[in-house]
Write a protein that holds these residues in place. Structure first.
Motif, PDB file in Angstrom:
ATOM      1  N   VAL A  49      18.819  19.577 -16.676  1.00 61.12           N
ATOM      2  CA  VAL A  49      19.607  19.410 -15.354  1.00 61.12           C
ATOM      3  C   VAL A  49      19.911  20.889 -14.860  1.00 61.12           C
ATOM      4  O   VAL A  49      19.955  21.813 -15.701  1.00 61.12           O
ATOM      5  CB  VAL A  49      21.088  19.026 -15.475  1.00 61.12           C
ATOM      6  N   GLY A  50      20.241  21.089 -13.441  1.00 60.90           N
ATOM      7  CA  GLY A  50      20.883  22.437 -12.954  1.00 60.90           C
ATOM      8  C   GLY A  50      22.383  22.083 -12.770  1.00 60.90           C
ATOM      9  O   GLY A  50      22.536  20.893 -11.988  1.00 60.90           O
ATOM     10  N   MET A  51      23.283  22.658 -13.188  1.00 57.69           N
ATOM     11  CA  MET A  51      24.707  22.310 -13.100  1.00 57.69           C
ATOM     12  C   MET A  51      25.608  23.409 -12.829  1.00 57.69           C
ATOM     13  O   MET A  51      25.406  24.355 -13.039  1.00 57.69           O
ATOM     14  CB  MET A  51      25.428  21.345 -14.382  1.00 57.69           C
TER      15      MET A  51
ATOM     16  N   LYS B 246      29.095  19.975 -12.981  1.00 59.22           N
ATOM     17  CA  LYS B 246      28.606  19.107 -11.986  1.00 59.22           C
ATOM     18  C   LYS B 246      27.235  19.129 -11.574  1.00 59.22           C
ATOM     19  O   LYS B 246      26.573  20.238 -11.544  1.00 59.22           O
ATOM     20  CB  LYS B 246      29.502  19.124 -10.920  1.00 59.22           C
ATOM     21  N   LEU B 247      26.371  18.095 -11.134  1.00 54.17           N
ATOM     22  CA  LEU B 247      25.246  18.001 -10.913  1.00 54.17           C
ATOM     23  C   LEU B 247      25.296  17.801  -9.325  1.00 54.17           C
ATOM     24  O   LEU B 247      23.885  18.043  -8.676  1.00 54.17           O
ATOM     25  CB  LEU B 247      24.541  16.565 -11.260  1.00 54.17           C
ATOM     26  N   ALA B 248      26.129  17.623  -8.737  1.00 60.08           N
ATOM     27  CA  ALA B 248      26.331  17.625  -7.149  1.00 60.08           C
ATOM     28  C   ALA B 248      27.722  17.747  -6.667  1.00 60.08           C
ATOM     29  O   ALA B 248      28.560  17.578  -7.630  1.00 60.08           O
ATOM     30  CB  ALA B 248      25.604  16.541  -6.631  1.00 60.08           C
TER      31      ALA B 248
ATOM     32  N   GLY C  55      19.922   6.133  -8.707  1.00 59.79           N
ATOM     33  CA  GLY C  55      20.734   6.914  -7.838  1.00 59.79           C
ATOM     34  C   GLY C  55      20.043   8.128  -7.408  1.00 59.79           C
ATOM     35  O   GLY C  55      20.737   8.453  -6.294  1.00 59.79           O
ATOM     36  N   THR C  56      19.537   8.798  -8.279  1.00 54.68           N
ATOM     37  CA  THR C  56      18.713  10.160  -7.883  1.00 54.68           C
ATOM     38  C   THR C  56      17.720   9.906  -6.746  1.00 54.68           C
ATOM     39  O   THR C  56      17.682  10.697  -5.727  1.00 54.68           O
ATOM     40  CB  THR C  56      18.246  10.701  -9.115  1.00 54.68           C
ATOM     41  N   VAL C  57      16.990   8.782  -6.731  1.00 59.13           N
ATOM     42  CA  VAL C  57      15.902   8.545  -5.676  1.00 59.13           C
ATOM     43  C   VAL C  57      16.704   8.255  -4.533  1.00 59.13           C
ATOM     44  O   VAL C  57      16.135   8.784  -3.454  1.00 59.13           O
ATOM     45  CB  VAL C  57      15.089   7.433  -6.326  1.00 59.13           C
TER      46      VAL C  57
ATOM     47  N   LYS D 110      19.580   9.213  -3.226  1.00 56.38           N
ATOM     48  CA  LYS D 110      20.207  10.476  -2.962  1.00 56.38           C
ATOM     49  C   LYS D 110      19.260  11.540  -2.519  1.00 56.38           C
ATOM     50  O   LYS D 110      19.484  12.246  -1.435  1.00 56.38           O
ATOM     51  CB  LYS D 110      21.379  10.880  -3.870  1.00 56.38           C
ATOM     52  N   ASP D 111      18.377  11.747  -3.372  1.00 53.08           N
ATOM     53  CA  ASP D 111      17.538  13.170  -3.037  1.00 53.08           C
ATOM     54  C   ASP D 111      16.169  12.667  -2.416  1.00 53.08           C
ATOM     55  O   ASP D 111      15.263  13.733  -2.156  1.00 53.08           O
ATOM     56  CB  ASP D 111      17.398  13.792  -4.568  1.00 53.08           C
ATOM     57  N   ASP D 112      15.642  11.404  -2.830  1.00 57.32           N
ATOM     58  CA  ASP D 112      14.240  11.067  -2.280  1.00 57.32           C
ATOM     59  C   ASP D 112      13.405  12.280  -3.024  1.00 57.32           C
ATOM     60  O   ASP D 112      12.377  12.919  -2.318  1.00 57.32           O
ATOM     61  CB  ASP D 112      14.017  11.164  -0.934  1.00 57.32           C
TER      62      ASP D 112
ATOM     63  N   ASP E 294      15.464   1.594 -12.632  1.00 53.81           N
ATOM     64  CA  ASP E 294      16.169   0.871 -11.335  1.00 53.81           C
ATOM     65  C   ASP E 294      16.416  -0.596 -11.333  1.00 53.81           C
ATOM     66  O   ASP E 294      15.624  -1.432 -11.295  1.00 53.81           O
ATOM     67  CB  ASP E 294      15.058   0.970 -10.025  1.00 53.81           C
ATOM     68  N   SER E 295      17.505  -1.119 -12.053  1.00 56.14           N
ATOM     69  CA  SER E 295      18.026  -2.351 -12.426  1.00 56.14           C
ATOM     70  C   SER E 295      17.694  -3.340 -11.492  1.00 56.14           C
ATOM     71  O   SER E 295      17.387  -4.410 -11.884  1.00 56.14           O
ATOM     72  CB  SER E 295      19.449  -2.398 -13.105  1.00 56.14           C
ATOM     73  N   LYS E 296      18.251  -3.293 -10.363  1.00 61.30           N
ATOM     74  CA  LYS E 296      18.321  -4.184  -9.205  1.00 61.30           C
ATOM     75  C   LYS E 296      16.905  -3.895  -8.204  1.00 61.30           C
ATOM     76  O   LYS E 296      17.156  -4.381  -7.237  1.00 61.30           O
ATOM     77  CB  LYS E 296      19.536  -4.352  -8.381  1.00 61.30           C
TER      78      LYS E 296
ATOM     79  N   LYS F  60      21.340  -4.426 -17.005  1.00 62.45           N
ATOM     80  CA  LYS F  60      20.740  -3.303 -16.977  1.00 62.45           C
ATOM     81  C   LYS F  60      19.398  -2.794 -17.940  1.00 62.45           C
ATOM     82  O   LYS F  60      19.203  -3.957 -18.893  1.00 62.45           O
ATOM     83  CB  LYS F  60      21.788  -2.265 -17.781  1.00 62.45           C
ATOM     84  N   VAL F  61      18.587  -1.953 -17.379  1.00 64.24           N
ATOM     85  CA  VAL F  61      17.458  -1.572 -18.130  1.00 64.24           C
ATOM     86  C   VAL F  61      17.944  -1.280 -19.449  1.00 64.24           C
ATOM     87  O   VAL F  61      18.654  -0.588 -19.905  1.00 64.24           O
ATOM     88  CB  VAL F  61      16.710  -0.406 -17.349  1.00 64.24           C
ATOM     89  N   ASP F  62      17.100  -2.074 -20.335  1.00 68.30           N
ATOM     90  CA  ASP F  62      17.203  -1.818 -22.082  1.00 68.30           C
ATOM     91  C   ASP F  62      16.521  -0.553 -22.090  1.00 68.30           C
ATOM     92  O   ASP F  62      15.188  -0.559 -22.473  1.00 68.30           O
ATOM     93  CB  ASP F  62      16.748  -2.850 -22.921  1.00 68.30           C
TER      94      ASP F  62
ATOM     95  N   LEU G 160      13.540  14.007 -18.817  1.00 65.48           N
ATOM     96  CA  LEU G 160      14.570  13.087 -18.184  1.00 65.48           C
ATOM     97  C   LEU G 160      15.455  14.026 -17.251  1.00 65.48           C
ATOM     98  O   LEU G 160      15.915  15.185 -17.614  1.00 65.48           O
ATOM     99  CB  LEU G 160      15.700  12.946 -19.114  1.00 65.48           C
ATOM    100  N   GLU G 161      15.242  13.798 -15.884  1.00 66.15           N
ATOM    101  CA  GLU G 161      15.898  14.612 -14.799  1.00 66.15           C
ATOM    102  C   GLU G 161      17.038  13.898 -14.106  1.00 66.15           C
ATOM    103  O   GLU G 161      17.372  14.075 -12.912  1.00 66.15           O
ATOM    104  CB  GLU G 161      14.786  14.999 -13.958  1.00 66.15           C
ATOM    105  N   GLY G 162      18.001  13.212 -14.982  1.00 64.18           N
ATOM    106  CA  GLY G 162      19.038  12.551 -14.472  1.00 64.18           C
ATOM    107  C   GLY G 162      19.070  11.458 -13.556  1.00 64.18           C
ATOM    108  O   GLY G 162      17.881  10.715 -13.747  1.00 64.18           O
ATOM    109  N   GLY G 163      20.170  11.102 -12.905  1.00 67.40           N
ATOM    110  CA  GLY G 163      21.366  11.663 -12.693  1.00 67.40           C
ATOM    111  C   GLY G 163      22.381  11.326 -13.832  1.00 67.40           C
ATOM    112  O   GLY G 163      21.810  11.071 -14.984  1.00 67.40           O
ATOM    113  N   GLY G 164      23.513  11.458 -13.407  1.00 66.80           N
ATOM    114  CA  GLY G 164      24.787  11.454 -14.793  1.00 66.80           C
ATOM    115  C   GLY G 164      24.821  10.158 -15.430  1.00 66.80           C
ATOM    116  O   GLY G 164      25.119  10.266 -16.509  1.00 66.80           O
ATOM    117  N   THR G 165      24.469   9.039 -14.481  1.00 67.98           N
ATOM    118  CA  THR G 165      24.597   7.447 -15.175  1.00 67.98           C
ATOM    119  C   THR G 165      23.349   7.526 -16.189  1.00 67.98           C
ATOM    120  O   THR G 165      23.646   6.774 -17.331  1.00 67.98           O
ATOM    121  CB  THR G 165      24.378   6.635 -13.965  1.00 67.98           C
ATOM    122  N   LEU G 166      22.286   7.677 -15.801  1.00 66.90           N
ATOM    123  CA  LEU G 166      21.098   7.543 -16.582  1.00 66.90           C
ATOM    124  C   LEU G 166      21.113   8.569 -17.866  1.00 66.90           C
ATOM    125  O   LEU G 166      20.989   7.995 -18.946  1.00 66.90           O
ATOM    126  CB  LEU G 166      19.660   7.826 -15.810  1.00 66.90           C
ATOM    127  N   ASN G 167      21.717   9.595 -17.571  1.00 69.05           N
ATOM    128  CA  ASN G 167      21.805  10.586 -18.667  1.00 69.05           C
ATOM    129  C   ASN G 167      22.547  10.113 -19.704  1.00 69.05           C
ATOM    130  O   ASN G 167      22.501  10.073 -20.950  1.00 69.05           O
ATOM    131  CB  ASN G 167      22.444  11.939 -18.352  1.00 69.05           C
TER     132      ASN G 167
END
Ligand SMILES: NC(=O)C1=CN([C@@H]2O[C@H](COP(=O)(O)OP(=O)(O)OC[C@H]3O[C@@H](n4cnc5c(N)ncnc54)[C@H](O)[C@@H]3O)[C@@H](O)[C@H]2O)C=CC1
Ligand SMILES: Nc1nc(O)c(N)c(N[C@@H]2O[C@H](COP(=O)(O)O)[C@@H](O)[C@H]2O)n1
Length: 215
Positions: free
Chosen positions: A9-11, A16-18, A50-52, A54-56, A76-78, A124-126, A144-151
């Protein structure tokens, strides 16, 4: 067996990631080139939805010359991924990991577009199961490039092997700003993921820290 996972990550100095508004332009150009050198070496890059959203992101090697792009993996669970997301363009193969809750019609549309969809998990994805499946597909290394939840999900399950962080000389603040590792968090210091520092150096205005995860 599972792929070797490098978390990067860059923090900000306060982890913070953002910012609270989701501004995540943290890394300097030199750091992005460092990250793209890692991208060029791994079999796959993985991010959360979440990252996709937000950041596309493109999740390709576009800051340096490279022979090929790694596989892109979106957790992407859902199955919320927009069909016009850049990560679905034809610059690289994309795998979406989702759950039994995912919309079957959307799954069909994605498969018709050449996207591979892996269903593993109920709500949730196993992630442990996902790592096994990816290994069996020949994927041996993942950035692994995040974000905070997946990390958090990946650290909690003990799936991360190496950590590299770029720390920019900035303070973002904000309890709702995404941090490096979010989720529920570990309850005690004993439970925390322990790391061993391997390397550190100045890069641009910031510093890079590299660790291995101790088991
Ligand atoms: N500065 C940096 O280096 C980076 C910054 N970011 C920032 O992070 C933010 C996005 O982070 P988040 O909102 O936390 O989203 P995220 O990218 O971590 O995605 C979270 C999603 O992952 C999915 N997921 C499925 N199974 C999971 C599991 N078992 N464990 C964990 N997640 C699971 C869920 O659908 C969940 O909504 C954005 O603002 C982005 O800009 C993201 C990556 C790098
Ligand atoms: N290393 C790093 N530093 C930052 O400051 C960042 N904001 C990110 N973000 C990650 O990189 C993705 C963008 O990738 P593309 O350039 O579009 O290929 C973004 O989605 C985050 O995963 N990383």
């Amino acid at each position: 067996m599972k792929p070797y996972v490098i978390s990067n990550v860059g923090m900000s100095l306060d982890g913070k990631l953002a910012t609270v508004t989701g501004d995540s332009r943290i890394s300097c150009e030199e750091d992005l080139i460092r990250v793209h050198k890692i991208r060029a070496k791994v079999d796959a890059i993985m991010v959360g939805i979440g990252t996709v959203l937000k950041d596309d992101p493109r999740l390709t090697v576009h800051k340096i010359k490279a022979d090929k792009n790694p596989i892109r993996i979106v957790v992407d669970s859902k199955l919320r991924i927009p069909l016009n997301a850049r990560v679905l363009n034809n610059e690289a193969k994309t795998i979406i990991a989702t759950t039994e809750k995912a919309d079957k019609e959307k799954m069909k549309l994605l498969k018709e577009r050449g996207v591979e969809v892996i269903v593993c998990g109920r709500d949730k994805v196993d992630l442990k199961e996902l790592m096994k499946i990816l290994y069996n597909k020949g994927i041996r290394s993942i950035l692994l490039e995040g974000g905070g939840t997946l990390n958090w999900g990946m650290f909690k399950e003990g799936l991360v092997d190496e950590v590299s962080v770029y720390i920019a000389p900035m303070i973002f603040g904000g309890k709702d700003a995404v941090s490096y590792v979010d989720g529920e968090g570990f309850k005690t210091v004993e439970e925390a993921v322990k790391l061993k520092l391997k390397k550190f150096y100045r890069l641009g205005e910031g510093i890079v820290l590299e660790y291995v995860v101790l088991r």
